[in-house]
Enzyme design. Structure first.
Site, mmCIF file in Angstrom:
data_model
loop_
_atom_site.group_PDB
_atom_site.id
_atom_site.type_symbol
_atom_site.label_atom_id
_atom_site.label_comp_id
_atom_site.label_asym_id
_atom_site.label_seq_id
_atom_site.Cartn_x
_atom_site.Cartn_y
_atom_site.Cartn_z
ATOM 1 N N GLY A 218 0.782 -1.196 -0.157
ATOM 2 C CA GLY A 218 -0.124 0.104 -0.221
ATOM 3 C C GLY A 218 0.784 1.276 -0.037
ATOM 4 O O GLY A 218 2.150 1.269 -0.475
ATOM 5 N N GLY A 220 2.244 4.625 2.317
ATOM 6 C CA GLY A 220 2.783 5.097 3.750
ATOM 7 C C GLY A 220 4.244 4.823 3.853
ATOM 8 O O GLY A 220 4.747 4.353 2.974
ATOM 9 N N ILE A 222 6.017 2.407 5.826
ATOM 10 C CA ILE A 222 6.363 1.230 5.977
ATOM 11 C C ILE A 222 6.422 0.757 4.542
ATOM 12 O O ILE A 222 7.459 0.100 4.142
ATOM 13 C CB ILE A 222 5.508 0.544 6.895
ATOM 14 C CG1 ILE A 222 5.885 0.968 8.453
ATOM 15 C CG2 ILE A 222 6.253 -1.042 6.905
ATOM 16 C CD1 ILE A 222 5.021 0.104 9.388
ATOM 17 N N GLU A 241 -3.786 -3.134 -5.347
ATOM 18 C CA GLU A 241 -4.583 -2.294 -5.644
ATOM 19 C C GLU A 241 -4.101 -0.765 -5.752
ATOM 20 O O GLU A 241 -4.687 -0.101 -6.534
ATOM 21 C CB GLU A 241 -5.548 -2.293 -4.264
ATOM 22 C CG GLU A 241 -4.950 -1.709 -3.105
ATOM 23 C CD GLU A 241 -6.122 -1.684 -1.816
ATOM 24 O OE1 GLU A 241 -6.845 -2.834 -1.887
ATOM 25 O OE2 GLU A 241 -6.430 -0.925 -1.130
ATOM 26 N N LEU A 316 -3.320 -1.509 12.766
ATOM 27 C CA LEU A 316 -3.431 -0.694 14.083
ATOM 28 C C LEU A 316 -2.935 -1.484 15.502
ATOM 29 O O LEU A 316 -2.493 -0.569 16.169
ATOM 30 C CB LEU A 316 -4.518 0.564 14.226
ATOM 31 C CG LEU A 316 -4.742 1.128 12.953
ATOM 32 C CD1 LEU A 316 -6.294 1.889 13.019
ATOM 33 C CD2 LEU A 316 -3.677 2.514 12.831
ATOM 34 N N GLY A 339 -8.935 -3.259 1.005
ATOM 35 C CA GLY A 339 -8.612 -4.526 0.309
ATOM 36 C C GLY A 339 -7.584 -5.590 1.099
ATOM 37 O O GLY A 339 -7.270 -6.198 0.561
#
Length: 433
Positions: A218, A220, A222, A241, A316, A339
């Site tokens: 994704g 971000g 990390i 995605e 989280l 996703g």
């Protein structure tokens, strides 16, 4: 930045979209930069005026909005109301105030849910100008929107800033109800600079990824760190995605070439893109990249066909069972499912597949993110029966096929050292060790 295209027919103006709306219309809007800003401005203006009977009980369906709207605040709910499928920083406070609806959903299933709202859908979307063959490209989007091509009318907002992309997100001029031009720029999202903690997590993930693997990750800090840690790998594929800036360097270096993929071999596949102008330029007319509908990209049954598929997602908090709460904080909605579960299940069924869920061991205030039980009201995004590997800066807990006691010990081992004794005390009280 401007991409020049040929155009062969006269456009409408944004306000003309209202002629295609009737009471009860379900407006379908792509996420993020797929939103046609001036077209929605015109629809909102008609709702504000309140004198057009066509703008009545109209619902706007969208994931991850990035532009503020008055109808988010519920100013005219009888005329125009927003239904979200993934909260953003814009819609989150409005959901908390009760003026935005939220439908929990796996991203792969959003098209079907939107389609199920009725047969009165109208898609309003941003696009690149038509090429010399008369085809528009939905640019940085395919998501749920591309699946409506041929199944619902489209009204497009064309901007030269939108890159022309390939895949399954083209629509011919004859298939649109109308289109207009705007000169608005695309919103840029700068990559987050990874911290030392992010780099430690990235190294733990990267060393477990084999050459030739197909990867989903994704956006971000990390994920950016993980992409940067893969520069010494070979023959990687991308089936994800979200396409972000992190993929550019890997493709330009030849690390990502997709030659080992079973599906869409040699192609980098995504369903939407979000990043900087550099990413938009890289996407423009790049035949190595394809954007497909999310009901294909995120379908676990499709993902499972790839060997050595690697899913990488963030969460989280994680409890002793391995349940990952990725969309709520202390029982309050922060985003939605997206996703994550789609790819976790796909990786689970892939031959040689791995599913990584990554997180810092503590919150910014120092609380442990590894917890005995999820907080009251927190919802599970990746369930205990699907979870594979949990990664913090202190190591990797391999949970698939492990007992409750084995899971608990493995998770305590990767918790922050300051919290391990307290976590072990709780584990004993729960009879989990």
């Amino acid at each position: 930045m401007s991409f020049r295209h040929d155009a062969s027919s006269a456009p409408n103006v944004a306000a003309d979209v209202v002629a295609h709306i009737r009471p009860g219309t379900q407006l379908i809007v792509p996420l993020a930069n797929g939103e046609p800003v001036e077209v929605l401005d015109a629809i909102e203006a008609a709702a504000i005026a309140g004198d057009d009977p066509r703008i009545d009980a109209v619902r706007v369906h969208q994931m991850h909005a990035i532009h503020e709207r008055r109808y988010f605040a519920g100013e005219f709910p009888d005329r125009l109301k927003h239904i979200s499928y993934f909260l953003s920083h814009i819609t989150r406070p409005h959901f908390a105030n009760g003026t935005v609806g939220l439908i929990p959903a796996h991203f792969s299933e959003v098209y079907g849910l939107m389609r199920g709202r009725g047969d009165d859908a109208l898609v309003v979307a941003a696009a690149s100008p038509p090429d010399r063959h008369g085809y528009f490209s939905l640019g940085v989007s395919a998501d749920y929107t591309a699946s409506f091509i041929g199944r619902a009318p489209f009204f497009l907002e064309v901007t030269d800033a939108m890159p022309r992309t390939f895949g399954r997100n083209q629509i011919h001029m004859s298939q649109v109800a109308g289109w207009c031009r705007s000169d608005r720029p695309l919103v840029e999202v700068e990559p987050k600079a990874p911290s030392d903690v992010d780099a430690k997590i990235a190294a733990l993930v990267a060393e477990r990824i084999a050459d030739g693997a197909t990867i989903q990750t994704g956006i971000g800090a990390i994920p950016n760190a993980i992409m940067a840690a893969l520069t010494d790998h070979r023959d990687l594929g991308i089936h994800t995605e979200l396409l972000s800036d992190g993929v550019i360097d890997l493709m330009e270096a030849g690390v990502v070439n997709g030659v080992k993929k079973r599906l869409n071999r040699t192609k980098t596949v995504g369903t939407f893109a979000l990043g900087t102008a550099r990413l938009h330029e890289f996407l423009h007319e790049n035949t190595a990249i394809e954007l497909h509908a999310v009901r294909y990209v995120n379908d676990p049954r499709i993902i499972a066909n790839e060997t050595n598929f690697v899913s990488i997602n963030a969460t989280l908090s994680v409890d002793f069972l391995g349940q990952c709460a990725s969309e709520t904080i202390d029982g309050h909605y922060y985003s939605s499912s997206g996703g994550q579960n789609d790819f976790a299940r796909g990786a689970m069924y892939s031959e040689g597949g791995q599913g990584f869920v990554v997180l810092h061991s503590t919150t910014s205030s120092g609380s442990s993110r590894i917890v005995p039980r999820l907080a009251a009201g927190d919802v599970v995004t990746t369930p205990k029966n699907t979870v594979d590997k949990i990664v913090t800066e202190y190591g990797v807990a391999e949970l698939r096929g492990k007992s409750v006691r084995e899971r608990t010990r493995a998770l305590i081992d990767i918790a922050h050292p300051d919290h391990r004794d307290a976590l072990m005390t709780e584990a004993h009280a729960m009879n989990f060790v």
